[in-house]
Design a protein around this motif. Structure first.
Motif, PDB file in Angstrom:
ATOM      1  N   ARG A 276     -10.337  13.381  -7.830  1.00 27.65           N
ATOM      2  CA  ARG A 276     -10.725  14.158  -6.652  1.00 27.65           C
ATOM      3  C   ARG A 276     -10.041  14.431  -5.435  1.00 27.65           C
ATOM      4  NH1 ARG A 276     -16.265  15.581  -5.758  1.00 27.65           N
ATOM      5  NH2 ARG A 276     -16.322  15.638  -7.841  1.00 27.65           N
ATOM      6  N   ALA A 277      -9.366  12.847  -5.105  1.00 32.79           N
ATOM      7  CA  ALA A 277      -8.171  13.030  -3.961  1.00 32.79           C
ATOM      8  C   ALA A 277      -7.309  13.825  -4.358  1.00 32.79           C
ATOM      9  CB  ALA A 277      -8.094  11.455  -3.785  1.00 32.79           C
ATOM     10  N   GLU A 278      -6.661  13.915  -5.345  1.00 32.07           N
ATOM     11  CA  GLU A 278      -5.317  14.848  -5.513  1.00 32.07           C
ATOM     12  C   GLU A 278      -5.861  16.267  -5.577  1.00 32.07           C
ATOM     13  OE1 GLU A 278      -2.176  13.196  -8.695  1.00 32.07           O
ATOM     14  OE2 GLU A 278      -4.032  12.866  -9.574  1.00 32.07           O
ATOM     15  N   ALA A 279      -7.150  16.442  -6.091  1.00 37.36           N
ATOM     16  CA  ALA A 279      -7.396  17.688  -6.224  1.00 37.36           C
ATOM     17  C   ALA A 279      -7.596  18.494  -4.784  1.00 37.36           C
ATOM     18  CB  ALA A 279      -8.784  18.218  -6.973  1.00 37.36           C
ATOM     19  N   LYS A 280      -8.192  17.784  -3.898  1.00 44.75           N
ATOM     20  CA  LYS A 280      -8.472  17.981  -2.536  1.00 44.75           C
ATOM     21  C   LYS A 280      -7.195  18.181  -1.829  1.00 44.75           C
ATOM     22  CE  LYS A 280     -10.387  16.648   1.875  1.00 44.75           C
ATOM     23  NZ  LYS A 280     -11.422  15.499   2.515  1.00 44.75           N
ATOM     24  N   ALA A 281      -6.309  17.075  -1.947  1.00 42.33           N
ATOM     25  CA  ALA A 281      -4.826  17.265  -1.209  1.00 42.33           C
ATOM     26  C   ALA A 281      -4.248  18.595  -1.688  1.00 42.33           C
ATOM     27  CB  ALA A 281      -4.098  15.916  -1.562  1.00 42.33           C
ATOM     28  N   ARG A 282      -4.258  18.647  -2.952  1.00 37.74           N
ATOM     29  CA  ARG A 282      -3.529  19.989  -3.501  1.00 37.74           C
ATOM     30  C   ARG A 282      -4.158  21.183  -2.829  1.00 37.74           C
ATOM     31  NH1 ARG A 282      -0.906  20.766  -8.545  1.00 37.74           N
ATOM     32  NH2 ARG A 282       0.521  22.727  -8.060  1.00 37.74           N
ATOM     33  N   ALA A 283      -5.463  21.345  -2.988  1.00 37.14           N
ATOM     34  CA  ALA A 283      -5.875  22.543  -2.436  1.00 37.14           C
ATOM     35  C   ALA A 283      -5.615  22.684  -1.053  1.00 37.14           C
ATOM     36  CB  ALA A 283      -7.557  22.575  -2.594  1.00 37.14           C
ATOM     37  N   GLU A 284      -5.673  21.930  -0.260  1.00 34.99           N
ATOM     38  CA  GLU A 284      -5.502  21.974   1.171  1.00 34.99           C
ATOM     39  C   GLU A 284      -4.041  22.485   1.593  1.00 34.99           C
ATOM     40  OE1 GLU A 284      -6.934  18.135   2.818  1.00 34.99           O
ATOM     41  OE2 GLU A 284      -8.952  19.097   3.188  1.00 34.99           O
ATOM     42  N   ALA A 285      -3.083  21.746   0.697  1.00 30.45           N
ATOM     43  CA  ALA A 285      -1.528  21.928   0.797  1.00 30.45           C
ATOM     44  C   ALA A 285      -1.340  23.502   0.623  1.00 30.45           C
ATOM     45  CB  ALA A 285      -0.682  21.292  -0.086  1.00 30.45           C
ATOM     46  N   LEU A 286      -2.137  23.937  -0.331  1.00 31.05           N
ATOM     47  CA  LEU A 286      -2.046  25.430  -0.782  1.00 31.05           C
ATOM     48  C   LEU A 286      -2.784  26.520   0.344  1.00 31.05           C
ATOM     49  CD1 LEU A 286      -2.470  25.123  -4.582  1.00 31.05           C
ATOM     50  CD2 LEU A 286      -0.558  25.817  -3.424  1.00 31.05           C
ATOM     51  N   GLY A 287      -3.354  25.915   1.354  1.00 29.84           N
ATOM     52  CA  GLY A 287      -3.951  26.662   2.289  1.00 29.84           C
ATOM     53  C   GLY A 287      -5.544  27.023   2.142  1.00 29.84           C
ATOM     54  N   ALA A 288      -6.123  26.475   1.023  1.00 32.04           N
ATOM     55  CA  ALA A 288      -7.769  26.424   0.902  1.00 32.04           C
ATOM     56  C   ALA A 288      -8.194  25.397   2.026  1.00 32.04           C
ATOM     57  CB  ALA A 288      -7.886  26.181  -0.523  1.00 32.04           C
ATOM     58  N   LYS A 289      -9.534  25.790   2.273  1.00 26.70           N
ATOM     59  CA  LYS A 289     -10.681  24.999   3.019  1.00 26.70           C
ATOM     60  C   LYS A 289     -11.370  24.245   1.842  1.00 26.70           C
ATOM     61  CE  LYS A 289     -10.831  28.153   7.077  1.00 26.70           C
ATOM     62  NZ  LYS A 289     -11.734  28.783   7.649  1.00 26.70           N
ATOM     63  N   VAL A 290     -11.419  22.871   1.788  1.00 30.20           N
ATOM     64  CA  VAL A 290     -12.119  22.108   0.986  1.00 30.20           C
ATOM     65  C   VAL A 290     -13.797  21.871   1.636  1.00 30.20           C
ATOM     66  CG1 VAL A 290     -12.442  20.005  -0.485  1.00 30.20           C
ATOM     67  CG2 VAL A 290     -10.306  21.345  -0.017  1.00 30.20           C
ATOM     68  N   SER A 291     -14.578  22.314   0.965  1.00 31.77           N
ATOM     69  CA  SER A 291     -16.185  21.875   1.592  1.00 31.77           C
ATOM     70  C   SER A 291     -16.875  21.250   0.642  1.00 31.77           C
ATOM     71  CB  SER A 291     -16.555  23.308   1.761  1.00 31.77           C
ATOM     72  OG  SER A 291     -17.927  23.221   2.296  1.00 31.77           O
ATOM     73  N   GLY A 292     -17.825  20.185   1.287  1.00 36.70           N
ATOM     74  CA  GLY A 292     -18.492  19.366   0.798  1.00 36.70           C
ATOM     75  C   GLY A 292     -19.773  20.105  -0.116  1.00 36.70           C
TER      76      GLY A 292
END
Length: 704
Positions: free
Chosen positions: A647-663
């Protein structure tokens, strides 16, 4: 009694303790990094951070956006030009027990998906107790040297670094861009000789080799640095135009070939057993090394795996510092003083008969709060066997590193017959307002707010601090001076100084330490900061629970001051769409959100903010470079079990691509990535007609 086990905490207790820890550690960071007046020891600081991490691990959904886990920093001195690090200089997570090293190895394997039998080697090297330095070479020539500072920005000490014999001025056959990082230190023998010379000529003597090294490197006159016996160990790197090697060990060997001093005790270890054996071997040599070390650093050896592991907000996942135990001493407690902080917190400080602890003379120690003085923890359970602390007591001082220690224990057999229990003040010693302790809070706070001079000054100091407005020439000392003179009472007053005193420059330039040039430089520096980033502005407001990381998180989410301001107004009732949107930000909890919305809608506070913003050009939050990203600007929710990445890798990757990660899932969610066991979030996404992808679909969308 020991503090309550994290396994025994319920959710409300965990939330309250995380809030308390955030306040304690934030205060400690300000005292150490910003005010140069540390209040707790390294060991205490590390213990509090570890407790915070343990609670966050058990209750990950309670992690605060101003979590101490996400903070690092050491301020840049006003005397040096600033250098922006292309590759951030990070701190290290700490370990104290053998089990911590086993856990570190286990977490690395889990993150990488490796089994217990899969090969995984580490390097182990002494942790030098010195000052971090980054050296930049271009086409083989040394062009810049900078201290770590706050990790993102350091001090330019190039002229001083050139005087250190261990630092090559040129490197044949070096990559075009080469940033070498290491530690500036001073040997025990050189330190003793330096103090002898200083004492002989009536100059300043130093408490320990690290202070001597740091003070010598930060001299404004490089000729003074040249006369100081500084040394340098290289152990890492920043920006590179080409890789140095394939492993940490080979890269260190390459640095040695380039002419850098590297530590001869660095070794490659296959797993925790060998890592701990090397720790013991280094520990037994500690007293005979001839220089100070305070632990052993372990790093994953394979650089490709380091790349996969990446970084948390302040520390690399692939490294950890195994610290040596702290030190103890006994002395007399002569007085207890109360200091009032920016948020009104009353902090007790012990004034001690000076005592040497580990070669350093200390005369102050933290007493944490009124419960600690009374012999209780925040839940009312006994600590120190229930022994309270009184003025006149013979107390045990606990110290690790160069920060102010804590009072750890009391010898009742030496307590004076007339010693009285300490009565913690119920009124602010600065303004006389009631000092209130809210339910669930271990800290008593002044209720005076803006009328309290201590709070006003501390808020102004915070406002001009490095991570906030960082106004050149306007530091803590100047803020105190201007406040006492009635020139500034709130942040907006800073931006009218020129208007009020610029024409009558005589008032400023005749002050001690000021001249016409320095006065004009100050006015120019203030004008330069009228243009400010949104994240810096939010942090500068000094709202309780809203730290630097949380401020940047809010800035990225809302984008502009107008959007942020509107959202805070709309969330005033603490319900509805704006409130739900604030709580949906991954990492924002109810405590932070409540504090933020309350501050932004409190009449006096809000009026002060409005007066400030009227003088500013607030820039929109910087966005990561996401050209061609298919998810830039989209809100993504991960739910269920991910099988090809953590989950940590997925979140970091998404944010690096400019996405907002919500809970949480809402109508504003663009994509829900659902793995096995997704449950209610997937159901809600289907009910709302949102785009739902499995893990393979997500990886295909973002390009693997």
């Amino acid at each position: 009694m020991a503090e309550k086990s994290t396994a025994d905490l319920d959710e409300e207790e965990a939330r309250a303790e995380l809030a308390h820890l955030a306040e304690q550690l934030s205060r400690a960071n300000r005292a150490y990094h910003t005010e140069d007046a540390p209040e707790i020891s390294d060991a205490d600081y590390d213990r509090l951070k570890r407790r915070n991490a343990e609670i966050e691990a058990r209750f990950p959904h309670l992690k605060r956006s101003d979590s101490p886990s996400d903070q690092v920093g050491a301020p840049v001195s006003d005397g040096f030009a600033k250098v922006r690090h292309v590759v951030r200089m990070m701190s290290l997570s700490n370990a104290f027990e053998d089990e911590d090293i086993t856990d570190f190895d286990t977490s690395i394997r889990r993150y990488l998906g490796l089994g217990e039998g899969d090969p995984l080697s580490y390097t182990a090297e002494p942790k030098i107790d010195g000052l971090s330095l980054s050296l930049r070479y271009e086409r083989g020539q040394l062009v810049q040297a900078a201290t770590r500072g706050d990790g993102a920005e350091g001090e330019n000490v190039t002229a001083n670094a050139r005087t250190i014999d261990d630092i090559p001025q040129s490197i044949p056959d070096a990559p075009d861009i080469l940033e070498i990082r290491g530690e500036v230190y001073m040997s025990h023998a050189d330190f003793a000789e330096l103090n002898e010379r200083q004492a002989a000529k009536g100059g300043k003597t130093f408490a320990n080799p690290r202070n001597a090294a740091a003070g010598s490197l930060r001299q404004l006159d490089s000729s003074i640095t040249k006369d100081r016996p500084l040394r340098f160990f290289a152990y890492s790197w920043g920006e590179l135009s080409e890789p140095l090697a394939d492993t940490q060990a080979n890269a260190i060997a390459r640095l040695a070939q380039m002419g850098f001093q590297t530590n001869p005790l660095t070794a490659v270890c296959d797993g925790p057993a060998e890592m701990l054996a090397q720790y013991r071997a280094i520990e037994t040599q500690r007293a005979t090394l001839g220089y100070d070390i305070d632990g052993v650093v372990y790093k994953v050896n394979d650089l490709a795996l380091q790349g996969r592991l990446g970084f948390r907000s302040t520390t690399p996942r692939w490294a950890i510092a195994h610290k040596f135990p702290a030190e103890l001493a006994w002395t007399r407690l002569e007085a207890i003083d109360i200091q009032v902080g920016r948020t009104g917190a009353l902090s007790p400080v012990a004034r001690l008969a000076p005592v040497t602890v580990g070669g350093v003379v200390v005369s102050n120690a933290t007493l944490h709060n009124e419960d600690y003085i009374a012999g209780r923890d925040s839940s009312g359970s006994e600590i120190r066997g229930g022994k309270d602390i009184r003025v006149g007591d013979w107390v045990q001082v606990y110290r690790a590193g160069d920060v102010i220690p804590k009072v750890a224990d009391v010898d009742l057999s030496q307590r004076p017959a007339d010693a009285q229990p300490y009565s913690f003040p119920k009124a602010c010693p600065e303004c006389g307002s009631d000092a209130i302790r809210e339910e669930g809070d271990a800290v008593r706070r002044c209720s005076g707010g803006l009328i309290c001079p201590a709070q006003a000054v501390e808020k102004l100091k915070h406002f001009v601090s490095r991570a906030a407005f960082d106004i050149e020439g306007l530091g803590s000392r100047q803020v105190e001076q201007f406040y006492q003179d009635g020139w500034i009472a709130e942040p907006a007053d800073i931006f009218t100084l020129k208007e009020r005193y610029g024409q009558g420059l005589q008032q400023l330039k005749n002050r001690e330490g000021w001249g016409e040039k320095s006065a004009n430089n100050l006015f120019d520096a203030i004008d330069e900061r009228r243009r400010i980033g949104l994240g810096r502005l939010i942090f500068a407001l000094g709202i309780r629970h809203v730290g630097e990381q949380a401020s940047n998180l809010l800035a990225r989410h809302y984008g502009s001051w107008d959007a942020f301001e509107t959202a805070m107004r709309d969330a005033d009732a603490m319900e509805g769409t704006a409130w739900d949107d604030l709580l949906a930000i991954d990492g924002v909890g109810t405590v932070l959100a409540t504090s933020l919305v309350s501050a932004m809608n409190q009449d006096a506070e809000r009026a002060s903010i409005d007066r400030l913003v009227a003088h500013l050009d607030v820039q929109e939050a910087e966005r990561p470079s996401t050209d061609g990203s298919p998810v830039a600007g989209k809100t993504v929710v991960f739910t269920g079990t991910l099988e090809k990445m953590t989950r940590a890798e997925a979140k970091a990757r998404a944010e690096a691509l400019g996405a907002k990660v919500s809970g949480s899932v809402s109508s504003k969610t663009d994509i829900v990535v659902a793995g096995p066991g997704a449950g209610s979030k997937e159901k809600k996404a289907r009910d709302l007609g949102l785009t739902i992808l499995d893990e393979d679909g997500w990886l295909e969308l973002i390009g693997g």
